[in-house]
Design a protein around this motif. Structure first.
Motif, PDB file in Angstrom:
ATOM      1  N   ALA A 147      40.343 -37.151 -36.239  1.00  0.00           N
ATOM      2  CA  ALA A 147      39.391 -37.920 -37.057  1.00  0.00           C
ATOM      3  C   ALA A 147      38.493 -38.758 -36.155  1.00  0.00           C
ATOM      4  CB  ALA A 147      40.146 -38.816 -38.036  1.00  0.00           C
ATOM      5  N   ARG A 148      39.091 -39.379 -35.158  1.00  0.00           N
ATOM      6  CA  ARG A 148      38.278 -40.197 -34.240  1.00  0.00           C
ATOM      7  C   ARG A 148      37.227 -39.314 -33.549  1.00  0.00           C
ATOM      8  NH1 ARG A 148      41.130 -45.216 -33.042  1.00  0.00           N
ATOM      9  NH2 ARG A 148      43.339 -44.985 -33.420  1.00  0.00           N
ATOM     10  N   LYS A 149      37.674 -38.129 -33.095  1.00  0.00           N
ATOM     11  CA  LYS A 149      36.737 -37.251 -32.366  1.00  0.00           C
ATOM     12  C   LYS A 149      35.621 -36.760 -33.298  1.00  0.00           C
ATOM     13  CE  LYS A 149      40.197 -35.556 -29.172  1.00  0.00           C
ATOM     14  NZ  LYS A 149      41.271 -34.585 -29.254  1.00  0.00           N
ATOM     15  N   MET A 150      36.001 -36.367 -34.486  1.00  0.00           N
ATOM     16  CA  MET A 150      34.975 -35.874 -35.435  1.00  0.00           C
ATOM     17  C   MET A 150      33.964 -36.967 -35.742  1.00  0.00           C
ATOM     18  SD  MET A 150      37.234 -33.927 -38.249  1.00  0.00           S
ATOM     19  CE  MET A 150      38.324 -32.586 -37.809  1.00  0.00           C
ATOM     20  N   ALA A 151      34.486 -38.193 -35.957  1.00  0.00           N
ATOM     21  CA  ALA A 151      33.577 -39.308 -36.286  1.00  0.00           C
ATOM     22  C   ALA A 151      32.604 -39.531 -35.133  1.00  0.00           C
ATOM     23  CB  ALA A 151      34.384 -40.568 -36.572  1.00  0.00           C
ATOM     24  N   ALA A 152      33.106 -39.403 -33.921  1.00  0.00           N
ATOM     25  CA  ALA A 152      32.249 -39.636 -32.755  1.00  0.00           C
ATOM     26  C   ALA A 152      31.191 -38.538 -32.607  1.00  0.00           C
ATOM     27  CB  ALA A 152      33.113 -39.728 -31.503  1.00  0.00           C
ATOM     28  N   MET A 153      31.572 -37.310 -32.994  1.00  0.00           N
ATOM     29  CA  MET A 153      30.643 -36.171 -32.865  1.00  0.00           C
ATOM     30  C   MET A 153      29.546 -36.171 -33.921  1.00  0.00           C
ATOM     31  SD  MET A 153      32.843 -32.811 -33.118  1.00  0.00           S
ATOM     32  CE  MET A 153      34.094 -32.398 -32.055  1.00  0.00           C
ATOM     33  N   ALA A 154      29.830 -36.814 -35.064  1.00  0.00           N
ATOM     34  CA  ALA A 154      28.970 -36.613 -36.238  1.00  0.00           C
ATOM     35  C   ALA A 154      27.780 -37.560 -36.251  1.00  0.00           C
ATOM     36  CB  ALA A 154      29.791 -36.825 -37.501  1.00  0.00           C
ATOM     37  N   VAL A 166      33.199 -45.791 -33.724  1.00  0.00           N
ATOM     38  CA  VAL A 166      32.542 -44.700 -32.980  1.00  0.00           C
ATOM     39  C   VAL A 166      31.340 -44.119 -33.717  1.00  0.00           C
ATOM     40  CG1 VAL A 166      34.608 -44.066 -31.684  1.00  0.00           C
ATOM     41  CG2 VAL A 166      34.162 -42.982 -33.909  1.00  0.00           C
ATOM     42  N   ASN A 167      31.097 -44.565 -34.942  1.00  0.00           N
ATOM     43  CA  ASN A 167      29.953 -44.027 -35.673  1.00  0.00           C
ATOM     44  C   ASN A 167      29.240 -45.143 -36.436  1.00  0.00           C
ATOM     45  OD1 ASN A 167      28.222 -42.692 -37.593  1.00  0.00           O
ATOM     46  ND2 ASN A 167      29.293 -40.812 -37.023  1.00  0.00           N
ATOM     47  N   LYS A 168      28.011 -45.409 -36.051  1.00  0.00           N
ATOM     48  CA  LYS A 168      27.258 -46.536 -36.640  1.00  0.00           C
ATOM     49  C   LYS A 168      26.894 -46.263 -38.098  1.00  0.00           C
ATOM     50  CE  LYS A 168      27.253 -49.308 -33.259  1.00  0.00           C
ATOM     51  NZ  LYS A 168      28.716 -49.144 -33.319  1.00  0.00           N
ATOM     52  N   LYS A 169      26.793 -44.970 -38.451  1.00  0.00           N
ATOM     53  CA  LYS A 169      26.432 -44.651 -39.840  1.00  0.00           C
ATOM     54  C   LYS A 169      27.699 -44.314 -40.624  1.00  0.00           C
ATOM     55  CE  LYS A 169      21.706 -43.059 -39.580  1.00  0.00           C
ATOM     56  NZ  LYS A 169      20.784 -41.961 -39.773  1.00  0.00           N
ATOM     57  N   THR A 170      28.567 -45.300 -40.746  1.00  0.00           N
ATOM     58  CA  THR A 170      29.812 -45.063 -41.486  1.00  0.00           C
ATOM     59  C   THR A 170      29.657 -45.580 -42.910  1.00  0.00           C
ATOM     60  OG1 THR A 170      31.180 -45.120 -39.510  1.00  0.00           O
ATOM     61  CG2 THR A 170      32.259 -45.647 -41.591  1.00  0.00           C
ATOM     62  N   ILE A 171      29.848 -44.673 -43.856  1.00  0.00           N
ATOM     63  CA  ILE A 171      29.714 -45.030 -45.270  1.00  0.00           C
ATOM     64  C   ILE A 171      31.107 -44.971 -45.886  1.00  0.00           C
ATOM     65  CG2 ILE A 171      28.760 -44.251 -47.490  1.00  0.00           C
ATOM     66  CD1 ILE A 171      26.890 -42.878 -44.828  1.00  0.00           C
ATOM     67  N   VAL A 172      31.489 -46.036 -46.556  1.00  0.00           N
ATOM     68  CA  VAL A 172      32.830 -46.077 -47.154  1.00  0.00           C
ATOM     69  C   VAL A 172      32.711 -45.872 -48.661  1.00  0.00           C
ATOM     70  CG1 VAL A 172      34.889 -47.494 -47.490  1.00  0.00           C
ATOM     71  CG2 VAL A 172      33.625 -47.633 -45.338  1.00  0.00           C
ATOM     72  N   THR A 173      33.552 -44.988 -49.201  1.00  0.00           N
ATOM     73  CA  THR A 173      33.652 -44.869 -50.663  1.00  0.00           C
ATOM     74  C   THR A 173      35.071 -45.268 -51.057  1.00  0.00           C
ATOM     75  OG1 THR A 173      34.432 -42.588 -50.734  1.00  0.00           O
ATOM     76  CG2 THR A 173      32.062 -42.897 -50.695  1.00  0.00           C
TER      77      THR A 173
END
Ligand code: BGC
Length: 846
Positions: free
Chosen positions: A563-570, A608-615
């Motif tokens: 999850a950390r890696k995917m978040a960083a890649m996206a 790791v991702n500035k565009k993190t949207i929480v639902t």
């Protein structure tokens, strides 16, 4: 006159503003009571023996009113409710009550009611056990998602629309739980002490509107007591207020197993005991009726109500099941989608991170335990099994097609994975924990059996089960050896009435008291590498098997590295978290904090991702401190039904502009909530009922926050919700300008879309009464209207306020009182944001 027509007319007169958006009538509308119907009912009643009558006032087979062939009465089927026809197999799941209220659109509630009415007809259901209209008092109430709002007028307006819709299809709506069932802990014993004014102004009006404006066919009692009497036996409320004062002519039924003293219930106005006659049993009632100790007139009134309802709704004249209605129903799926779209509330959107531009995003990471499978409804009797449901993951993937790569990780292990991954050392040095099973409830004497369990991983999140006849208790013991130093999560879970206690190094760290239901519990402890801690888990199952889960995992190992890696890649990440049917449900309360591990997950992704949207899935507010500042966007998704994932994807990528507005205040911290000191029942002597005094009185939610602006204010106010466009309010006028008490006041203003997208705004009208003789909330919602506007478009809105909109409940007179003097009319888009305001003076005469 058709009842529906009558109710809509009344609504218009009452100024129930948004509620009065009519939908077309259908041929199954229940017929209003009439002399002809009463004549038919009398003729049927005359044919019944005393025993047959008594038989009719107790249900059978969990969900039925008995048939009475002597008078042609078929067996009448009931089903839960409230946001899907749940009790007859698979069905359509709509947005939960709180989310429907977030639409502030009673016409949508009506459409959902109509669709659910059709789902009911397709399954031969006569009574739908919904809507739920209790008031949100505190965020922890496990059933908040079933209920609409902290505000009685919004709750009542939604309930009226929903009931009109259901009943228009020839199905009886059953409003529940009457009344003051505002928490789930110990719900079958809790005695809520409420003063008369608070009861009348806050807790009763939604039910009152359902009875007077929508002519609801049935009302269900709650389990709790109010002021010393169970609601199934509360003469002052169910007889005096519901039946006498409001003129309710339908069926007052008990919640399942909520009747206690059959004689008291009989006299207090209970018409039907569900699911069967236990308290009002023939054995108990018949001798008393024959001796004249109980009145046969009272019995006849109960039977009349059942027969009248059956006649009015056509149950004697047509089959209830309509096989021509598809069970898997695309029309209703479209309604489910609309209910989800309108109910999502955008709470934060820093730097306009939303809507995401699909043409600029190559990869998006969808992460979190609530991303898949779909969390369409919560736990308990409102849970609906769907034919198919869009999760956040599948919704986003379908929305983006092959344009964007969607990566997915659950982010956190499931409870079962935690249980299975945990390794313990038994007292003999082997792998696992020593399990000792005692053939008694209290670990007495020598264990009957002894074995070793490598893992304690039998968790089954069951809610209602049959208690074992032979009690047993199970003890696990051994130790846990930390691989490295740091924080460790200890996670435990059992089910329904099971109890347990976890001791670490001899100290009790988790205790599950006996409750009707329960969620997984956890604690975080600091451990030192290589230093074993002793574990003892004492478990008392309510059933004949084990449903216990125990896990220990280092917090560092909790978040999936993938999850950390995917978040960083996206290019952007969506973190879907919140509660689910095992953590937010009927029969128990939930935590204010999000479930275990979720805050850490949000923080890990945001790092790791500035565009993190929480639902977030939840029925009310939750703790956000620590993580909300780290993410640019938060979308409140409640329990959005089977199309939730699709609606969420539409909002995230701008195919739909968010339009939901909070129907509850979102407290920054639980301690800020006005009920904080009055929510938990203090310890009470054995054999007595726990009591809770509603000490906040009428100052609940935004009524408290707007009256005391110097106190901590909510994080997100009642009525608040963001859009992708902007609106303005102007040209407020009130007429007549010189009014007298009792006049209907018209409030008019303009709403304009000043942004560049289509959108909907909810115009909210609050009334303040600073010159009243009693202390009143600074503002109370009295009218609202949802307005759809194109960019640049302006619409003129006119809403009416009747006498009741200005009144408080006068306990001296036991009636509604308007004190002449100055009133303030506020208009705006949230309880704390009302750009327009004007004063109005009402005199005794004009
Ligand atoms: C719930 C009701 C529900 C009934 C029938 C009770 O436990 O409180 O809301 O309608 O069960 O399922």
């Amino acid at each position: 006159m058709r009842l529906k027509t009558l109710s809509l007319t009344l609504l218009a007169c009452l100024g129930a503003s948004g509620a009065a958006q009519a939908a077309s009538s259908t041929s199954s509308d229940p017929v209003a009571d009439s002399p002809a119907i009463e004549h038919r009912v009398d003729a049927m009643l005359d044919k019944l023996t005393l025993a047959q009558k008594v038989d009719l006032i107790g249900g059978e087979d969990n969900m039925f009113i008995r048939a009475e062939p002597a008078i042609g009465l078929p067996r009448l089927r009931m089903s839960d409710g409230p946001f899907g026809v749940r009790s007859v197999g698979t069905s359509t799941a709509y947005m939960a009550g709180v989310g429907l209220a977030a639409s502030w659109d009673p016409a949508l509630a009506r459409r959902v009611g109509e669709a659910m009415g059709r789902d009911a007809r397709a399954r031969g259901v006569n009574f739908l056990l919904g809507p739920g209209a209790n008031i949100h008092r505190a965020p922890q109430n496990g059933r908040n998602m079933e209920y609409y709002s902290e505000d009685p007028f919004l709750a009542g307006s939604m309930a009226v629309g929903f009931i009109d819709g259901i009943q228009s299809q020839g199905v009886v709506a059953t409003i529940k739980h009457f009344v003051a069932n505002n928490s789930e802990y110990d719900r079958r014993h809790l005695d809520t002490l409420i003063d008369e004014r608070t009861l009348r102004e806050i807790y009763l009006p939604a039910f009152e509107m359902a009875v007077k404006d929508a002519h609801v066919g049935a009302v269900m009692s709650s389990y709790n007591l109010v002021n010393g009497d169970y609601l199934s036996e509360n003469h002052a409320i169910s007889h005096d207020i519901l039946k006498q004062d409001w003129g309710f002519k339908g069926i007052f039924m008990s919640d399942w197993g909520a009747a206690h003293d059959g004689v008291k219930a009989f006299d207090a106005g209970l018409d039907l005991e569900m699911p069967s006659a236990e308290a009002m049993s023939p054995q108990r009632l018949l001798p008393l009726l024959k001796d004249g100790k109980l009145s046969q007139d009272v019995l006849n009134d109960k039977v009349r109500r059942i027969l009248r309802t059956a006649v009015r709704f056509g149950f004697l004249d047509r089959p209830q099941q309509d096989l021509s209605i598809p069970l898997f129903n695309l029309d209703n799926d479209a309604v489910a989608l609309q209910s989800a779209r309108e109910g999502l509330v955008l709470l934060k959107n820093a730097h306009h991170v939303l809507p995401l531009d699909a043409s600029k995003i190559r990869t998006i990471a969808v992460i979190g335990p609530n991303a898949f499978p779909a969390i369409s409804s919560a736990g308990g009797s409102s849970h609906v099994d769907t034919f198919e449901a869009q999760s956040v993951l599948t919704g986003i993937t379908h929305q983006l097609g092959d344009k964007v790569r969607v990566l997915y990780s659950r982010g956190l292990p499931s409870p079962d994975e935690v249980f299975k991954q945990s390794s313990f050392v038994s007292p003999t040095g082997g792998k696992g924990l020593l399990r000792q099973t005692f053939a008694n409830a209290d670990f007495q004497g020598k264990p009957g059996t002894t074995s070793t369990d490598e893992h304690v991983d039998q968790w089954k999140p069951e809610l209602w089960t049959t208690p074992a006849t032979q009690r047993q208790s199970i003890r696990w013991s051994g130790s846990f050896v930390p691989a490295h130093s740091g924080k460790y999560l200890f996670l435990t879970a059992a089910a329904s009435l099971d109890t347990y206690r976890l001791l670490v190094d001899g100290n009790p760290v988790i205790t599950q008291p006996q409750r009707e239901g329960q969620a997984p519990l956890y604690v975080t402890l600091d451990l030192v590498a290589g230093k074993p801690v002793s574990i003892r888990l004492d478990y008392k199952p309510d059933v004949s098997y084990s449903r216990m889960g125990l896990g220990v995992i280092a917090l560092d190992d909790l978040i999936s590295p993938d999850a950390r890696k995917m978040a960083a890649m996206a290019d952007a990440a969506v973190v879907a978290v919140g509660f689910d049917p095992t953590s937010e449900s009927e029969a128990f309360d939930r935590t204010f904090q999000l479930p275990w591990g979720q805050e850490a997950l949000i923080e890990a992704v945001a790092a790791v991702n500035k565009k993190t949207i929480v639902t977030v899935n939840s029925g009310d507010a939750y703790a956000t401190d620590g993580w909300l500042d780290q993410v640019p966007a938060l979308l409140q998704s409640w329990y959005p039904g089977q199309e939730g994932g699709r609606a969420i994807a539409e909002v995230l990528f701008g195919a739909h502009t968010p339009e939901g507005k909070l129907p509850v205040s979102f407290d920054r911290e639980w301690k800020d909530n006005p009920t904080h000191d009055f929510y938990d029942a203090p310890p009470h002597p054995a054999g007595t009922n726990p009591t809770v005094k509603y000490g906040e009185g009428v100052f609940l939610g935004y009524r408290w926050y707007t009256t005391y602006p110097h106190k901590p204010q909510p994080l997100f106010a009642f009525g608040y919700g963001l859009s992708y466009t902007t609106f303005s309010f102007s040209k407020l006028s009130v007429s007549p300008a010189v009014a007298k008490v009792g006049d209907t006041i018209t409030v008019s203003f303009d709403v304009s879309n000043t942004g560049s997208r289509d959108g909907a705004e909810v115009a909210q009208v609050y009334v303040g009464d600073p010159s009243a003789r009693v202390a009143r909330p600074a503002r109370e919602l009295k009218a609202f209207r949802k307005v759809r506007l194109k960019p640049g478009q302006t619409k003129h809105v006119s809403l009416t306020l009747d006498r009741r909109a200005f009144a408080y409940y006068d306990v001296g007179k036991h009636g509604w009182q308007v004190d002449p003097g100055r009133f303030t009319i506020y208009v705006g888009d949230a309880s704390n944001h009302t750009p327009l305001a004007t004063d109005l003076t009402m005199g005794k005469t004009r």
